[in-house]
Motif scaffolding. Sequence first.
Motif, PDB file in Angstrom:
ATOM      1  N   PHE A   1      30.463 -26.780 -72.928  1.00 29.88           N
ATOM      2  CA  PHE A   1      30.911 -26.702 -71.535  1.00 29.88           C
ATOM      3  C   PHE A   1      29.924 -27.307 -70.543  1.00 29.88           C
ATOM      4  CE2 PHE A   1      34.380 -24.260 -72.982  1.00 29.88           C
ATOM      5  CZ  PHE A   1      33.921 -23.300 -73.885  1.00 29.88           C
ATOM      6  N   HIS A   2      29.161 -28.300 -70.991  1.00 31.68           N
ATOM      7  CA  HIS A   2      28.175 -28.915 -70.110  1.00 31.68           C
ATOM      8  C   HIS A   2      28.808 -29.629 -68.915  1.00 31.68           C
ATOM      9  CE1 HIS A   2      25.203 -28.400 -73.435  1.00 31.68           C
ATOM     10  NE2 HIS A   2      24.400 -28.232 -72.405  1.00 31.68           N
ATOM     11  N   LEU A   3      30.073 -30.005 -69.029  1.00 35.69           N
ATOM     12  CA  LEU A   3      30.730 -30.716 -67.931  1.00 35.69           C
ATOM     13  C   LEU A   3      31.266 -29.770 -66.858  1.00 35.69           C
ATOM     14  CD1 LEU A   3      32.665 -33.558 -69.794  1.00 35.69           C
ATOM     15  CD2 LEU A   3      30.464 -33.666 -68.623  1.00 35.69           C
ATOM     16  N   ALA A   4      31.254 -28.471 -67.144  1.00 34.20           N
ATOM     17  CA  ALA A   4      31.717 -27.497 -66.151  1.00 34.20           C
ATOM     18  C   ALA A   4      30.651 -27.294 -65.079  1.00 34.20           C
ATOM     19  CB  ALA A   4      32.037 -26.164 -66.826  1.00 34.20           C
ATOM     20  N   MET A   5      31.097 -27.077 -63.859  1.00 33.50           N
ATOM     21  CA  MET A   5      30.160 -26.847 -62.762  1.00 33.50           C
ATOM     22  C   MET A   5      29.402 -25.540 -62.996  1.00 33.50           C
ATOM     23  SD  MET A   5      31.036 -26.703 -58.651  1.00 33.50           S
ATOM     24  CE  MET A   5      31.505 -28.441 -58.566  1.00 33.50           C
ATOM     25  N   PRO A   6      28.087 -25.500 -62.738  1.00 38.51           N
ATOM     26  CA  PRO A   6      27.301 -24.262 -62.905  1.00 38.51           C
ATOM     27  C   PRO A   6      27.895 -23.108 -62.104  1.00 38.51           C
ATOM     28  CG  PRO A   6      25.850 -26.125 -62.573  1.00 38.51           C
ATOM     29  CD  PRO A   6      27.243 -26.636 -62.340  1.00 38.51           C
ATOM     30  N   THR A   7      27.714 -21.895 -62.621  1.00 35.86           N
ATOM     31  CA  THR A   7      28.391 -20.710 -62.084  1.00 35.86           C
ATOM     32  C   THR A   7      28.208 -20.514 -60.585  1.00 35.86           C
ATOM     33  OG1 THR A   7      28.133 -19.612 -64.228  1.00 35.86           O
ATOM     34  CG2 THR A   7      28.653 -18.220 -62.339  1.00 35.86           C
ATOM     35  N   GLU A   8      26.962 -20.555 -60.105  1.00 32.54           N
ATOM     36  CA  GLU A   8      26.713 -20.272 -58.687  1.00 32.54           C
ATOM     37  C   GLU A   8      27.421 -21.275 -57.792  1.00 32.54           C
ATOM     38  OE1 GLU A   8      24.438 -20.725 -61.002  1.00 32.54           O
ATOM     39  OE2 GLU A   8      23.622 -18.708 -61.320  1.00 32.54           O
ATOM     40  N   GLN A   9      27.318 -22.540 -58.147  1.00 32.19           N
ATOM     41  CA  GLN A   9      27.960 -23.594 -57.367  1.00 32.19           C
ATOM     42  C   GLN A   9      29.476 -23.521 -57.501  1.00 32.19           C
ATOM     43  OE1 GLN A   9      26.623 -27.471 -58.537  1.00 32.19           O
ATOM     44  NE2 GLN A   9      27.912 -28.555 -57.064  1.00 32.19           N
ATOM     45  N   ALA A  10      29.959 -23.213 -58.711  1.00 29.73           N
ATOM     46  CA  ALA A  10      31.399 -23.172 -58.972  1.00 29.73           C
ATOM     47  C   ALA A  10      32.082 -22.059 -58.184  1.00 29.73           C
ATOM     48  CB  ALA A  10      31.660 -22.988 -60.461  1.00 29.73           C
ATOM     49  N   GLU A  11      31.413 -20.915 -58.016  1.00 29.74           N
ATOM     50  CA  GLU A  11      32.025 -19.812 -57.275  1.00 29.74           C
ATOM     51  C   GLU A  11      32.292 -20.200 -55.826  1.00 29.74           C
ATOM     52  OE1 GLU A  11      31.529 -15.007 -56.508  1.00 29.74           O
ATOM     53  OE2 GLU A  11      29.880 -16.145 -57.415  1.00 29.74           O
ATOM     54  N   SER A  12      31.327 -20.847 -55.198  1.00 29.87           N
ATOM     55  CA  SER A  12      31.500 -21.295 -53.822  1.00 29.87           C
ATOM     56  C   SER A  12      32.604 -22.340 -53.737  1.00 29.87           C
ATOM     57  CB  SER A  12      30.181 -21.870 -53.297  1.00 29.87           C
ATOM     58  OG  SER A  12      30.349 -22.416 -51.999  1.00 29.87           O
ATOM     59  N   PHE A  13      32.625 -23.249 -54.705  1.00 33.78           N
ATOM     60  CA  PHE A  13      33.636 -24.305 -54.723  1.00 33.78           C
ATOM     61  C   PHE A  13      35.027 -23.713 -54.924  1.00 33.78           C
ATOM     62  CE2 PHE A  13      35.987 -27.914 -56.331  1.00 33.78           C
ATOM     63  CZ  PHE A  13      35.455 -28.992 -55.654  1.00 33.78           C
ATOM     64  N   TYR A  14      35.128 -22.744 -55.823  1.00 29.26           N
ATOM     65  CA  TYR A  14      36.415 -22.096 -56.094  1.00 29.26           C
ATOM     66  C   TYR A  14      36.923 -21.349 -54.864  1.00 29.26           C
ATOM     67  CZ  TYR A  14      39.819 -18.941 -58.264  1.00 29.26           C
ATOM     68  OH  TYR A  14      40.963 -18.232 -58.566  1.00 29.26           O
ATOM     69  N   ASN A  15      36.028 -20.680 -54.150  1.00 29.91           N
ATOM     70  CA  ASN A  15      36.426 -19.988 -52.923  1.00 29.91           C
ATOM     71  C   ASN A  15      36.918 -20.974 -51.861  1.00 29.91           C
ATOM     72  OD1 ASN A  15      35.866 -17.413 -53.908  1.00 29.91           O
ATOM     73  ND2 ASN A  15      33.738 -17.473 -53.218  1.00 29.91           N
ATOM     74  N   SER A  16      36.303 -22.151 -51.823  1.00 29.69           N
ATOM     75  CA  SER A  16      36.756 -23.196 -50.896  1.00 29.69           C
ATOM     76  C   SER A  16      38.141 -23.691 -51.292  1.00 29.69           C
ATOM     77  CB  SER A  16      35.767 -24.366 -50.889  1.00 29.69           C
ATOM     78  OG  SER A  16      34.512 -23.973 -50.396  1.00 29.69           O
TER      79      SER A  16
END
Length: 209
Positions: free
Chosen positions: A93-108
């Motif tokens: 899963f190296h292509l997935a956005m890192p958790t901390e950054q992904a949470e903010s992006f998902y909320n957006s």
Amino acid sequence: MKAVVQRVTRASVTVGGEQINAIGRGICVLLGISLEDTQKELEHMVRKILNLRVFEDESGKHWSKSVMDKQYEVLCVSQFTLQCVLKGNKPDFHLAMPTEQAESFYNSFLEQLRKTYRPEFIKDGKFGAYMQVHIQNDGPVTIELESSAPGATTSDPKQLSKLEKQQQRKEKTRAKGPSESSKERNAPRKEDRSASSGAEGDVSSEREP
């Protein structure tokens, strides 16, 4: 960014034995965010999801109406495993956005959905939690959507592997500093050292690591 959109008669999310959200007729969206995704991909995916015509119209004609046209609900669930690349039989899963950054992006992403559609019709799971997602697929109808990340035009495994290698090289460069090959490329050539131009001397000094 990748999304799996399912037309449903109902869907719900349970965490720790407690149902935290549920919808009736509408669509369930499983969303996988790539480390290369930007606001551009986010907005593109929101438009595609909300305008995807997976419902019939009043006369019974199939593939005619979107979830917005029908005023149905949307249940979103973040699912990083959609960004999987297989190494043999093992998911990577190296292509997935890192958790901390992904949470903010998902909320957006959720915020953009609510701005574009009716906020009360947008439901979601619990980011980062271990969830049970109950989906009653209607049809069944399942549509895969992809908003290509910068530098990637397809989901071809070779292209994905190339992206992963590029990311790994970036991480090594940040950790170790300029490589020997970079120093060699940036070193002034012999003919440049013989030149008396002050401007050339300035350029050479700027290139030094």
